[in-house]
Motif scaffolding. Sequence first.
Motif, PDB file in Angstrom:
ATOM      1  N   SER A  95     -42.266  23.202  20.904  1.00  0.00           N
ATOM      2  CA  SER A  95     -41.730  22.871  19.578  1.00  0.00           C
ATOM      3  C   SER A  95     -42.248  21.490  19.190  1.00  0.00           C
ATOM      4  O   SER A  95     -42.248  20.563  19.999  1.00  0.00           O
ATOM      5  N   THR A 118     -43.390  26.337  17.570  1.00  0.00           N
ATOM      6  CA  THR A 118     -42.471  26.005  16.491  1.00  0.00           C
ATOM      7  C   THR A 118     -42.932  24.674  15.903  1.00  0.00           C
ATOM      8  O   THR A 118     -43.074  23.691  16.628  1.00  0.00           O
ATOM      9  N   TYR A 164     -32.684  18.765  14.488  1.00  0.00           N
ATOM     10  CA  TYR A 164     -33.449  19.406  15.544  1.00  0.00           C
ATOM     11  C   TYR A 164     -33.846  18.411  16.633  1.00  0.00           C
ATOM     12  O   TYR A 164     -33.913  17.205  16.402  1.00  0.00           O
ATOM     13  N   VAL A 166     -37.103  18.369  19.437  1.00  0.00           N
ATOM     14  CA  VAL A 166     -38.340  19.089  19.758  1.00  0.00           C
ATOM     15  C   VAL A 166     -38.973  18.523  21.024  1.00  0.00           C
ATOM     16  O   VAL A 166     -38.638  17.434  21.488  1.00  0.00           O
TER      17      VAL A 166
END
Length: 254
Positions: A95, A118, A164, A166
């Motif tokens: 990600s 991602t 988020y 990552v």
Amino acid sequence: MLAIERRNGILEKLQKNKRVVVGELSSIYKVSEETIRRDLEKLEVEGYAIKSYGGAVLNENSELEIPLNIRKNRNVAEKQQIASLLTKVIHDGDSLMLDASSTAVFTAKALKAKKNLTVITNSVEILLELYDMTDWNILSTGGISREGLLALVGPQTDRMLNSYHVDKAIISCKGLAHEYGLTDSDELHAKNKKTMLDCATEKILAIDSTKFDKQAFIKIGDLDNVTMVVTDKKPDRKWMQVFENKGIECIYPE
């Protein structure tokens, strides 16, 4: 040709040659000299140019963000080299957060052989570049759009990013200096880049060698906010020592 395309073309010539002449531009773009003068007036108001007799010169003191279509044509070989190096540290299933820099655009193109990535980005160009990557998960940050920059910026962008965490954030900057850290020319871009670094396990600064020992207008963060630097050639000994002291991995072509 749209007026904005013509002005961006004039700005690109200014960046390359440091000066432009009204008569020559009128002939190149097949418009009246009065139209060219209005273009130069707008570039002067925006801070990119300084009008002079018969033309204009580049405002080299400007800290304004240069449009992406011009930035991505600078140091192309170096950015492609950086992108190639990044493909070796990004793995299937990772990600990522990618900023709206021209280096990130080259990186997105180089990563297309990877599987199941991602990608969260505030770059409109990266979103368009990756729209057909069906096995990837592509997320747009949203935010304020700015003419010519193909980027989404601002508080809304930060709010989305902060939702988020990552594996890797990859950002670029306008300058890297010992005493000032990472700097950029635009406040909103700088804040969004810092947020990306804060939301990632691996915090990657991807810059070509011309950015070392340079300082721009707005601070993004300190070297302590970075875990890896990827660049197009080996930095000098003092920088390698700084990276070693701070535990920053530096990747460059062998």
